[in-house]
Design a protein around this motif. Structure first.
Motif, PDB file in Angstrom:
ATOM      1  N   LEU A   1      65.884  29.270  25.463  1.00  0.00           N
ATOM      2  CA  LEU A   1      65.331  28.868  24.012  1.00  0.00           C
ATOM      3  C   LEU A   1      65.098  30.467  23.395  1.00  0.00           C
ATOM      4  O   LEU A   1      64.581  31.184  24.199  1.00  0.00           O
ATOM      5  CB  LEU A   1      63.706  28.301  24.261  1.00  0.00           C
TER       6      LEU A   1
ATOM      7  N   ARG B   1      65.296  32.549  19.434  1.00  0.00           N
ATOM      8  CA  ARG B   1      65.205  32.671  18.007  1.00  0.00           C
ATOM      9  C   ARG B   1      65.753  33.777  17.358  1.00  0.00           C
ATOM     10  O   ARG B   1      65.505  35.026  18.079  1.00  0.00           O
ATOM     11  CB  ARG B   1      64.011  32.041  17.314  1.00  0.00           C
TER      12      ARG B   1
ATOM     13  N   LYS C   1      57.396  31.440  12.898  1.00  0.00           N
ATOM     14  CA  LYS C   1      56.886  30.434  13.859  1.00  0.00           C
ATOM     15  C   LYS C   1      58.234  29.512  14.226  1.00  0.00           C
ATOM     16  O   LYS C   1      57.986  28.392  14.669  1.00  0.00           O
ATOM     17  CB  LYS C   1      55.918  29.530  13.166  1.00  0.00           C
TER      18      LYS C   1
ATOM     19  N   GLU D   1      57.814  28.480  18.080  1.00  0.00           N
ATOM     20  CA  GLU D   1      57.179  27.123  18.091  1.00  0.00           C
ATOM     21  C   GLU D   1      57.952  25.953  17.605  1.00  0.00           C
ATOM     22  O   GLU D   1      57.779  24.864  18.362  1.00  0.00           O
ATOM     23  CB  GLU D   1      55.695  27.241  17.071  1.00  0.00           C
TER      24      GLU D   1
ATOM     25  N   GLU E   1      57.214  39.143  29.764  1.00  0.00           N
ATOM     26  CA  GLU E   1      56.724  39.245  28.492  1.00  0.00           C
ATOM     27  C   GLU E   1      56.826  37.911  27.700  1.00  0.00           C
ATOM     28  O   GLU E   1      56.007  37.526  26.672  1.00  0.00           O
ATOM     29  CB  GLU E   1      56.993  40.366  27.625  1.00  0.00           C
TER      30      GLU E   1
ATOM     31  N   TYR F   1      50.680  29.870  26.445  1.00  0.00           N
ATOM     32  CA  TYR F   1      50.041  29.637  25.087  1.00  0.00           C
ATOM     33  C   TYR F   1      50.151  28.058  24.674  1.00  0.00           C
ATOM     34  O   TYR F   1      49.385  27.263  24.362  1.00  0.00           O
ATOM     35  CB  TYR F   1      50.897  30.575  24.085  1.00  0.00           C
TER      36      TYR F   1
HETATM   37  C1  LIG Z   1      60.150  33.819  22.753  1.00  0.00           C
HETATM   38  C2  LIG Z   1      60.278  33.364  21.352  1.00  0.00           C
HETATM   39  C3  LIG Z   1      61.129  32.224  21.409  1.00  0.00           C
HETATM   40  C4  LIG Z   1      59.105  33.084  20.561  1.00  0.00           C
HETATM   41  O1  LIG Z   1      59.305  33.109  19.187  1.00  0.00           O
HETATM   42  P1  LIG Z   1      58.589  33.574  18.105  1.00  0.00           P
HETATM   43  O2  LIG Z   1      59.426  33.015  16.751  1.00  0.00           O
HETATM   44  O3  LIG Z   1      58.371  34.757  18.220  1.00  0.00           O
HETATM   45  O4  LIG Z   1      57.318  32.640  18.116  1.00  0.00           O
HETATM   46  P2  LIG Z   1      56.302  32.140  17.215  1.00  0.00           P
HETATM   47  O5  LIG Z   1      56.183  32.937  15.822  1.00  0.00           O
HETATM   48  O6  LIG Z   1      56.716  30.682  16.838  1.00  0.00           O
HETATM   49  O7  LIG Z   1      54.936  31.877  17.914  1.00  0.00           O
HETATM   50  C5  LIG Z   1      54.176  30.909  18.315  1.00  0.00           C
HETATM   51  C6  LIG Z   1      52.956  31.225  18.845  1.00  0.00           C
HETATM   52  O8  LIG Z   1      53.278  31.981  20.165  1.00  0.00           O
HETATM   53  C7  LIG Z   1      52.752  33.162  20.340  1.00  0.00           C
HETATM   54  N1  LIG Z   1      53.601  33.999  20.934  1.00  0.00           N
HETATM   55  C8  LIG Z   1      54.935  34.341  20.845  1.00  0.00           C
HETATM   56  N2  LIG Z   1      55.509  34.864  21.603  1.00  0.00           N
HETATM   57  C9  LIG Z   1      54.872  35.260  22.581  1.00  0.00           C
HETATM   58  C10 LIG Z   1      54.618  35.961  23.799  1.00  0.00           C
HETATM   59  N3  LIG Z   1      55.524  36.617  24.242  1.00  0.00           N
HETATM   60  N4  LIG Z   1      53.506  36.070  24.461  1.00  0.00           N
HETATM   61  C11 LIG Z   1      52.301  35.274  23.948  1.00  0.00           C
HETATM   62  N5  LIG Z   1      52.193  34.592  22.886  1.00  0.00           N
HETATM   63  C12 LIG Z   1      53.414  34.491  22.210  1.00  0.00           C
HETATM   64  C13 LIG Z   1      52.401  33.728  18.992  1.00  0.00           C
HETATM   65  O9  LIG Z   1      51.485  34.748  18.871  1.00  0.00           O
HETATM   66  C14 LIG Z   1      52.277  32.574  18.136  1.00  0.00           C
HETATM   67  O10 LIG Z   1      50.823  32.571  18.333  1.00  0.00           O
HETATM   68  P3  LIG Z   1      49.885  32.008  16.724  1.00  0.00           P
HETATM   69  O11 LIG Z   1      50.378  30.272  16.474  1.00  0.00           O
HETATM   70  O12 LIG Z   1      48.631  32.308  17.339  1.00  0.00           O
HETATM   71  O13 LIG Z   1      50.336  32.885  15.815  1.00  0.00           O
HETATM   72  C15 LIG Z   1      61.195  34.670  21.028  1.00  0.00           C
HETATM   73  O14 LIG Z   1      60.340  35.654  21.049  1.00  0.00           O
HETATM   74  C16 LIG Z   1      62.463  34.888  21.436  1.00  0.00           C
HETATM   75  O15 LIG Z   1      63.644  34.286  21.027  1.00  0.00           O
HETATM   76  N6  LIG Z   1      62.593  35.848  22.207  1.00  0.00           N
HETATM   77  C17 LIG Z   1      64.055  36.267  23.061  1.00  0.00           C
HETATM   78  C18 LIG Z   1      64.586  35.180  23.765  1.00  0.00           C
HETATM   79  C19 LIG Z   1      63.453  34.706  24.684  1.00  0.00           C
HETATM   80  O16 LIG Z   1      63.018  35.390  25.367  1.00  0.00           O
HETATM   81  N7  LIG Z   1      63.421  33.561  25.001  1.00  0.00           N
HETATM   82  C20 LIG Z   1      62.660  32.721  26.008  1.00  0.00           C
HETATM   83  C21 LIG Z   1      63.503  32.614  27.142  1.00  0.00           C
HETATM   84  S1  LIG Z   1      62.644  31.873  28.443  1.00  0.00           S
END
Ligand SMILES: CC(C)(COP(=O)(O)OP(=O)(O)OC[C@H]1O[C@@H](n2cnc3c(N)ncnc32)[C@H](O)[C@@H]1OP(=O)(O)O)[C@@H](O)C(=O)NCCC(=O)NCCS
Length: 175
Positions: free
Chosen positions: A98, A100, A108, A111, A141, A148
């Motif tokens: 997953l 973005r 978001k 989410e 991280e 969440y």
């Molecule tokens: C992890 C990931 C998909 C989150 O996407 P994002 O678009 O930053 O997340 P969103 O803006 O939709 O966040 C939704 C909620 O989750 C929370 N959140 C996002 N990343 C978080 C984290 N690492 N730790 C804790 N909370 C987190 C946000 O604060 C937000 O909370 P809110 O509703 O209170 O504002 C993105 O950071 C990403 O693509 N990272 C790189 C690839 C990766 O590591 N993917 C996961 C693989 S296992």
């Protein structure tokens, strides 16, 4: 599901030229989409790859993969084992990847990717049973993101940061 013009689509040939611009900050997840791996996995029925496409900018804003999986009942906490059938393994759904794109941060999109994946897993579980959605958080991280949304840790030798969310909880989420 469609919002603000962004739409979820299965990875298709019209997305292939858009892949090379994808950058989420995690090299492994970037290479998976940019290389032919994602396309091959889908063609070989190893993973269903869903992208969120931004037609306005003709960009891939994010993607995730879903595959069949299983979890061992003995790894579940007591409260989730209580009163359940003693099969050694339970069917599950792996949300294998997953991500973005960095240009879509703070919108978001993470989410939306997660909720779309959970809804698709729930719908599929009505056809082929699945007890839970399983994720392996790629980096420490990212664990906070899954926690969440209610994912719980699954202590297993197979992966340091494995989490799961029971289908019963996902069903409540969409009720
Ligand atoms: C992890 C990931 C998909 C989150 O996407 P994002 O678009 O930053 O997340 P969103 O803006 O939709 O966040 C939704 C909620 O989750 C929370 N959140 C996002 N990343 C978080 C984290 N690492 N730790 C804790 N909370 C987190 C946000 O604060 C937000 O909370 P809110 O509703 O209170 O504002 C993105 O950071 C990403 O693509 N990272 C790189 C690839 C990766 O590591 N993917 C996961 C693989 S296992």
């Amino acid at each position: 599901m469609e919002d603000g013009g962004l739409r979820f689509e299965p990875l298709g040939s019209h997305h292939l030229p858009l892949r090379r611009r994808f950058r989420c900050g995690d090299e492994t997840l970037d290479v998976y989409l940019r290389s032919k791996r994602a396309w091959q996995d889908q063609a070989q029925d190893l993973a269903a790859v869903w992208v969120i496409h931004d037609p306005a900018r003709n960009r891939i804003a994010g993607y995730y993969t879903l595959s069949g999986f299983y979890i061992q009942r003995r790894l579940l906490p007591e409260e989730h084992r209580e009163g359940t059938t003693r099969y050694e393994e339970y069917p599950a759904t792996l949300l294998g990847r997953l991500a973005r794109d960095l240009e879509y941060a703070k919108q978001k999109i993470g989410e939306r990717l997660l909720l779309d994946a959970l809804k698709r897993a729930l719908d599929a579980a009505g056809v082929v049973a699945s007890y839970a959605v399983v994720v392996d958080a790629g980096a420490p991280e990212v664990e906070g993101f899954y926690q969440y949304y209610g994912f719980e840790r699954l202590e297993t030798e197979q992966h340091d940061r494995r989490y799961y969310l029971p289908m019963a909880s996902i069903r409540q989420l969409f009720q």
